[in-house]
Design a protein around this motif. Sequence first.
Motif, PDB file in Angstrom:
ATOM      1  N   GLN A  67     -85.224 -56.281  52.737  1.00 39.28           N
ATOM      2  CA  GLN A  67     -86.625 -56.441  52.374  1.00 39.28           C
ATOM      3  C   GLN A  67     -86.787 -56.756  50.893  1.00 39.28           C
ATOM      4  N   PRO A  68     -87.868 -57.494  50.519  1.00 39.15           N
ATOM      5  CA  PRO A  68     -88.111 -57.840  49.112  1.00 39.15           C
ATOM      6  C   PRO A  68     -88.267 -56.592  48.254  1.00 39.15           C
ATOM      7  N   ALA A  69     -87.906 -56.726  46.982  1.00 38.88           N
ATOM      8  CA  ALA A  69     -87.983 -55.598  46.056  1.00 38.88           C
ATOM      9  C   ALA A  69     -89.434 -55.182  45.845  1.00 38.88           C
ATOM     10  N   THR A  70     -89.671 -53.871  45.873  1.00 36.25           N
ATOM     11  CA  THR A  70     -90.985 -53.298  45.614  1.00 36.25           C
ATOM     12  C   THR A  70     -90.803 -52.069  44.737  1.00 36.25           C
ATOM     13  N   ALA A  71     -91.903 -51.432  44.398  1.00 39.66           N
ATOM     14  CA  ALA A  71     -91.817 -50.188  43.631  1.00 39.66           C
ATOM     15  C   ALA A  71     -91.063 -49.139  44.434  1.00 39.66           C
ATOM     16  N   GLY A  72     -90.085 -48.512  43.793  1.00 39.02           N
ATOM     17  CA  GLY A  72     -89.272 -47.527  44.482  1.00 39.02           C
ATOM     18  C   GLY A  72     -88.217 -48.128  45.384  1.00 39.02           C
ATOM     19  N   HIS A  73     -87.986 -49.432  45.222  1.00 40.06           N
ATOM     20  CA  HIS A  73     -87.039 -50.129  46.102  1.00 40.06           C
ATOM     21  C   HIS A  73     -85.622 -49.578  45.946  1.00 40.06           C
ATOM     22  N   THR A  74     -85.235 -49.244  44.715  1.00 40.98           N
ATOM     23  CA  THR A  74     -83.868 -48.748  44.479  1.00 40.98           C
ATOM     24  C   THR A  74     -83.612 -47.453  45.235  1.00 40.98           C
ATOM     25  N   ALA A  75     -84.568 -46.531  45.167  1.00 37.08           N
ATOM     26  CA  ALA A  75     -84.406 -45.258  45.878  1.00 37.08           C
ATOM     27  C   ALA A  75     -84.360 -45.479  47.382  1.00 37.08           C
ATOM     28  N   THR A  76     -85.202 -46.386  47.881  1.00 29.95           N
ATOM     29  CA  THR A  76     -85.214 -46.667  49.316  1.00 29.95           C
ATOM     30  C   THR A  76     -83.908 -47.278  49.762  1.00 29.95           C
ATOM     31  N   ASP A  77     -83.367 -48.187  48.958  1.00 30.84           N
ATOM     32  CA  ASP A  77     -82.072 -48.779  49.278  1.00 30.84           C
ATOM     33  C   ASP A  77     -80.971 -47.728  49.309  1.00 30.84           C
ATOM     34  N   GLU A  78     -81.047 -46.767  48.392  1.00 28.38           N
ATOM     35  CA  GLU A  78     -80.059 -45.690  48.386  1.00 28.38           C
ATOM     36  C   GLU A  78     -80.141 -44.877  49.666  1.00 28.38           C
ATOM     37  N   HIS A  79     -81.365 -44.634  50.139  1.00 32.97           N
ATOM     38  CA  HIS A  79     -81.538 -43.918  51.401  1.00 32.97           C
ATOM     39  C   HIS A  79     -80.968 -44.733  52.565  1.00 32.97           C
ATOM     40  N   ALA A  80     -81.149 -46.040  52.517  1.00 31.74           N
ATOM     41  CA  ALA A  80     -80.613 -46.896  53.571  1.00 31.74           C
ATOM     42  C   ALA A  80     -79.090 -46.849  53.591  1.00 31.74           C
TER      43      ALA A  80
END
Length: 316
Positions: free
Chosen positions: A152-165
Amino acid sequence: MSKVTQTVYRWLDFDLRPPRDIPANITAPQELAFHALRISFGLIWLFNSWTASASANKHAIAQFIGVPFGAWPVRVIGNGVLLLDLILAVALLSGRGMRIALWLGVAYLLVMWVGISHTGGFNTAAGQTDPGIAPPYLIMLIITFACWRLTQPATAGHTATDEHARLAIYAMRLLFGGLWAWDALFKWHPYYLTHLVGYLTASQQGEPAWLAAYTQAWIDFITLVNPVFFAVLAALLEGILAWALITGRFLRVLMPAGFVYSLVIWSTAEGFGGPYSALGQTGMTGNMLGNAVLYALIFLTFMVVYRWPQPVEKRA
């Protein structure tokens, strides 16, 4: 974490941190592969939606809730299951509504596994060694969602969400390894070791002539060499696959081996989803494609995640 636990983890090369070899940045080929795998999984759900109306599924629902087959609750629940299957299929095929599909799918699979399938209902004395179809479906669903999130495109908090993924992918790899360890353990049951040919022969019942001939070719080859040898080989291979998935060792060599092995099981012992019946329904209730095909799809997804055969980044 206690020192004893840390020592055991080091001895097993087992680390609860998410591995660095799960990519932070998805390449274009990886993204295309993730889309293709998601759509493939969606097609399986769509196919299962078609089978959800089979009378065998309605009989299972009637037995589960303790009412006659023709009672109205059976029709209501049966139609609800059909609708839920369609929702999951559409979400996976389109890539929309994935968060809702994730939670609906997790709840649905747990209910099906515990309530309808009785945690697989396997019987080691009859050569059954896996805990049913729902666990690999659950693992594949969570991995698919995690891989979708990474694209998914980068959004606010994207880094943390990617870490969860990435954590979810790692956790599913460990759980998948646990499934293989479970299966490998029960492969050492005396019945399985001494009845491999009988197990394959039983799978031929109701199969089309071409498929029965294919399975018979495998039976003849196994009989010619040594059935016990092949049974032991299967138990050893599954144990090695479990160790690789849990420890992360030799994944790039053993994941393709697990993919091919899963396809062999699917095409022989499962007969591409057998046993067959006049009801047009095969395998577990609501599933016509069998168990091992999900294992193969999970292996294929991990092969894309780890970008095989790119070298693994070493831990600090």
